[in-house]
Design an enzyme around this catalytic site. Structure first.
Site, PDB file in Angstrom:
ATOM      1  N   LYS A  33      12.613   8.231  16.389  1.00  0.00           N
ATOM      2  CA  LYS A  33      12.722   8.255  17.846  1.00  0.00           C
ATOM      3  C   LYS A  33      11.354   8.167  18.525  1.00  0.00           C
ATOM      4  O   LYS A  33      11.284   8.091  19.737  1.00  0.00           O
ATOM      5  CB  LYS A  33      13.430   9.534  18.320  1.00  0.00           C
ATOM      6  CG  LYS A  33      14.934   9.483  18.240  1.00  0.00           C
ATOM      7  CD  LYS A  33      15.522  10.672  18.969  1.00  0.00           C
ATOM      8  CE  LYS A  33      17.020  10.560  19.116  1.00  0.00           C
ATOM      9  NZ  LYS A  33      17.590  11.687  19.855  1.00  0.00           N
TER      10      LYS A  33
ATOM     11  N   ARG B  78      26.573  16.388  28.161  1.00  0.00           N
ATOM     12  CA  ARG B  78      26.194  16.330  29.573  1.00  0.00           C
ATOM     13  C   ARG B  78      27.192  15.521  30.379  1.00  0.00           C
ATOM     14  O   ARG B  78      27.521  15.864  31.491  1.00  0.00           O
ATOM     15  CB  ARG B  78      24.816  15.686  29.736  1.00  0.00           C
ATOM     16  CG  ARG B  78      23.683  16.501  29.224  1.00  0.00           C
ATOM     17  CD  ARG B  78      22.400  15.746  29.424  1.00  0.00           C
ATOM     18  NE  ARG B  78      22.492  14.447  28.786  1.00  0.00           N
ATOM     19  CZ  ARG B  78      21.683  13.995  27.850  1.00  0.00           C
ATOM     20  NH1 ARG B  78      20.697  14.726  27.440  1.00  0.00           N
ATOM     21  NH2 ARG B  78      21.839  12.806  27.327  1.00  0.00           N
TER      22      ARG B  78
ATOM     23  N   HIS C 205      18.781  22.466  27.505  1.00  0.00           N
ATOM     24  CA  HIS C 205      18.822  22.955  26.122  1.00  0.00           C
ATOM     25  C   HIS C 205      18.878  24.485  26.099  1.00  0.00           C
ATOM     26  O   HIS C 205      19.634  25.078  25.324  1.00  0.00           O
ATOM     27  CB  HIS C 205      17.573  22.512  25.341  1.00  0.00           C
ATOM     28  CG  HIS C 205      17.476  21.058  25.093  1.00  0.00           C
ATOM     29  ND1 HIS C 205      16.336  20.333  25.384  1.00  0.00           N
ATOM     30  CD2 HIS C 205      18.353  20.176  24.564  1.00  0.00           C
ATOM     31  CE1 HIS C 205      16.524  19.070  25.040  1.00  0.00           C
ATOM     32  NE2 HIS C 205      17.737  18.948  24.540  1.00  0.00           N
TER      33      HIS C 205
ATOM     34  N   SER D 125      15.741  14.965  28.046  1.00  0.00           N
ATOM     35  CA  SER D 125      14.315  14.928  27.683  1.00  0.00           C
ATOM     36  C   SER D 125      13.697  13.595  28.072  1.00  0.00           C
ATOM     37  O   SER D 125      12.554  13.542  28.536  1.00  0.00           O
ATOM     38  CB  SER D 125      14.149  15.171  26.184  1.00  0.00           C
ATOM     39  OG  SER D 125      14.570  16.458  25.833  1.00  0.00           O
TER      40      SER D 125
END
Length: 186
Positions: free
Chosen positions: A44, A102, A20, A140
């Site tokens: 989430k 990514r 990030h 993450s």
């Protein structure tokens, strides 16, 4: 005088990773002012509260910039939001949304999201930045999983975030496995 170019880099940042930070640093070279939007996103089930995530992002961004603007003069601001991303971008007067990619697996979702956002507001452009080679595998979710299982996450997050994760996992373990109550001998 040209119009100030404002960009929004949204995410959950639960927690913020070195990947990030790489995108933040590179995105700040594309705009005059970058707003890192920390999504509340309770759906989430984040490990950290919104306030904790905002504080982590602010600390890491401050360390990244050493309290100054980036080399091109761009300033970086961190804000929480709980609205539709396009509503937040309009509220912030942004002309650009920045998304990091990514791997190919990210592309389909991000492509669909960019299409929906363009339909909601064609005046706000989405820019994709590919993750740097050294950060392509960091997420993450993986950082939390590795940290929760006792793995070394120091190469994936800042020392501050690694410490906060360790403390959170220790707290969770203490709650899940309380110390047995012993009866006094007598």
């Amino acid at each position: 005088m040209s119009k100030r170019r404002i960009g929004v880099y949204p995410g959950t940042f639960d927690p913020i990773t070195n990947g990030h930070l790489d995108i933040i640093q590179r995105a700040s070279r594309q705009v005059d002012h970058l707003i890192v939007g920390v999504a509340r996103n309770a759906g989430k089930g984040p490990l950290f509260s919104t306030d904790e995530r905002v504080a982590m992002v602010r600390e890491d961004v401050a360390a990244l910039t050493n309290g100054t603007s980036h080399s091109n003069g761009a300033s970086v601001e961190v804000r929480a939001f709980d609205t539709l991303l396009m509503h937040f971008a309009v509220e912030m007067n942004a002309s650009v949304i920045i998304r990091g990619l990514r791997a190919v697996s990210d592309f389909e979702y991000e492509f669909q999201m960019a299409g929906m956002n363009a339909r909601l507001n064609p005046n706000i452009e989405t820019i994709f930045l590919m993750a740097s080679d050294r950060h392509q595998f960091i997420s993450s979710r993986f950082v939390k999983e590795i940290g929760r299982l006792g793995g070394d996450i120091r190469g994936f997050v800042s020392p501050r975030v690694a410490l906060q994760l360790a403390e959170r996992f220790a707290l969770e373990d203490a709650k899940a496995n309380p110390a047995p109550i012993t009866q006094p001998q007598g």
